[in-house]
Design an enzyme around this catalytic site. Structure first.
Site, PDB file in Angstrom:
ATOM      1  N   HIS A  31       0.840  -1.203   0.000  1.00  0.00           N
ATOM      2  CA  HIS A  31       0.000   0.000   0.000  1.00  0.00           C
ATOM      3  C   HIS A  31       0.869   1.244   0.000  1.00  0.00           C
ATOM      4  CE1 HIS A  31       1.196  -0.360   4.208  1.00  0.00           C
ATOM      5  NE2 HIS A  31       1.094   0.966   4.214  1.00  0.00           N
ATOM      6  N   THR A  48       0.730   4.676   1.949  1.00  0.00           N
ATOM      7  CA  THR A  48       0.076   5.418   3.034  1.00  0.00           C
ATOM      8  C   THR A  48      -0.113   6.882   2.625  1.00  0.00           C
ATOM      9  OG1 THR A  48       1.227   4.030   4.650  1.00  0.00           O
ATOM     10  CG2 THR A  48       0.256   6.069   5.484  1.00  0.00           C
ATOM     11  N   HIS A  62       5.256   6.398  -1.253  1.00  0.00           N
ATOM     12  CA  HIS A  62       6.058   5.188  -1.487  1.00  0.00           C
ATOM     13  C   HIS A  62       5.249   3.953  -1.136  1.00  0.00           C
ATOM     14  CE1 HIS A  62       6.132   5.628   2.833  1.00  0.00           C
ATOM     15  NE2 HIS A  62       6.359   4.315   2.868  1.00  0.00           N
ATOM     16  N   THR A 115       6.230   0.429   0.842  1.00  0.00           N
ATOM     17  CA  THR A 115       7.263  -0.340   1.540  1.00  0.00           C
ATOM     18  C   THR A 115       7.245  -1.773   1.023  1.00  0.00           C
ATOM     19  OG1 THR A 115       7.092   0.997   3.544  1.00  0.00           O
ATOM     20  CG2 THR A 115       8.030  -1.198   3.791  1.00  0.00           C
TER      21      THR A 115
HETATM   22  O1  ACK Z   1       5.168   1.516   4.923  1.00  0.00           O
HETATM   23  P1  ACK Z   1       4.326   2.556   5.469  1.00  0.00           P
HETATM   24  O2  ACK Z   1       3.983   3.751   4.678  1.00  0.00           O
HETATM   25  O3  ACK Z   1       4.908   3.024   6.883  1.00  0.00           O
HETATM   26  O4  ACK Z   1       3.004   1.913   6.020  1.00  0.00           O
HETATM   27  C1  ACK Z   1       3.023   1.738   7.398  1.00  0.00           C
HETATM   28  C2  ACK Z   1       1.691   2.103   8.006  1.00  0.00           C
HETATM   29  O5  ACK Z   1       1.813   3.448   8.440  1.00  0.00           O
HETATM   30  C3  ACK Z   1       1.307   1.230   9.199  1.00  0.00           C
HETATM   31  O6  ACK Z   1       2.337   1.206  10.110  1.00  0.00           O
HETATM   32  C4  ACK Z   1       3.101   3.949   8.170  1.00  0.00           C
HETATM   33  N1  ACK Z   1       3.530   4.738   9.321  1.00  0.00           N
HETATM   34  C5  ACK Z   1       3.799   4.309  10.578  1.00  0.00           C
HETATM   35  N2  ACK Z   1       4.117   5.346  11.365  1.00  0.00           N
HETATM   36  C6  ACK Z   1       4.052   6.467  10.604  1.00  0.00           C
HETATM   37  C7  ACK Z   1       4.276   7.852  10.826  1.00  0.00           C
HETATM   38  N3  ACK Z   1       4.620   8.306  12.023  1.00  0.00           N
HETATM   39  N4  ACK Z   1       4.147   8.707   9.784  1.00  0.00           N
HETATM   40  C8  ACK Z   1       3.793   8.264   8.576  1.00  0.00           C
HETATM   41  N5  ACK Z   1       3.557   6.974   8.285  1.00  0.00           N
HETATM   42  C9  ACK Z   1       3.686   6.080   9.280  1.00  0.00           C
HETATM   43  C10 ACK Z   1       3.979   2.755   7.933  1.00  0.00           C
END
Ligand code: ACK
Length: 219
Positions: free
Chosen positions: A69, A71, A150, A152
């Site tokens: 995904h 985010t 992005h 992950t």
């Molecule tokens: O890979 P990602 O974008 O990085 O997807 C996961 C998702 O939320 C669930 O953990 C993202 N994530 C975690 N903490 C944060 C944060 N503080 N700011 C932005 N994205 C985050 C994580």
């Protein structure tokens, strides 16, 4: 937590359809497999291993993290400031459950994460929070909106997925600083550049078009 607090998700984002998830995973595995064997990569192995002679198997080095995904807003069930406003944004409400086509324009690898850069369209940028790209990295504040977008693909042992977006911002800040990086080679998938400290970016010759649904995730 009260019901009110629970009504916000862990995060909002675009979730890739399963057929394209397989394709993206395969492409990323192929890239890691190839990167592993390059002399230029071996020369900088110490960034990954801490030891010059040690070998690394990148396919084992990174661990996948659930559904692929991109985010948009990390809400942490409402604990994050501004997440309620985001959830109530009419554009967010209107797009909820709709299909989009994400453009994956690059793959990147660091000693911490492997990910895909997502180049957002104008229409997609409407769903991007104004402050998401400002975090952490010096210089990142002046990067264009959506720079952090992005997917992950994997994290090294003990690394949280939030790191992937920060690693991407770091590379883009270097690029913006005029640090061209070291062009390593033209691969079948695109051109590979090294940015020092174990940071590699493969700019895809043909961006991957990834159908995705805008939705949320409660965990
Ligand atoms: O890979 P990602 O974008 O990085 O997807 C996961 C998702 O939320 C669930 O953990 C993202 N994530 C975690 N903490 C944060 C944060 N503080 N700011 C932005 N994205 C985050 C994580």
């Amino acid at each position: 937590a009260s019901l009110e607090e629970m009504s916000l998700p862990l995060y909002f984002g675009w979730f890739l359809l399963s057929s394209i998830q397989d394709k993206v995973r395969c492409t990323s595995m192929d890239f890691l497999k190839t990167l592993d064997t390059l002399e230029a990569f071996k020369k900088h192995l110490i960034d990954f291993t801490g030891k010059a002679e040690k070998e690394v198997d990148l396919e084992q080095y990174f661990h996948a993290k659930g559904t692929l995904h991109c985010t948009t807003e990390f809400c942490d069930f409402g604990k994050v400031k501004g997440s309620k406003e985001y959830a109530n944004n009419p554009a967010v409400k209107e797009s909820y459950g709709s299909a989009f086509e994400l453009s994956l324009s690059a793959l990147f690898v660091t000693p911490r994460t492997v990910g895909a850069r997502v180049s957002l369209s104008e229409e997609q940028l409407v769903l991007w929070p104004a402050d998401a790209d400002k975090e952490a990295e010096e210089g990142a504040a002046s990067l264009p909106l959506g720079s952090r977008a992005h997917i992950t693909l994997g994290c090294a042992e003990g690394v949280a997925p939030v790191q992937t977006g920060l690693d991407l911002l770091q590379i883009l800040a270097l690029q913006q600083d005029g640090q061209q990086g070291e062009l390593i080679e033209e691969m079948e998938l695109g051109s590979l550049t090294y940015y020092g400290e174990g940071r590699w970016l493969l700019a895809l010759r043909e961006p991957i078009c990834a159908p995705a649904i805008f939705s949320d995730f409660y965990g």
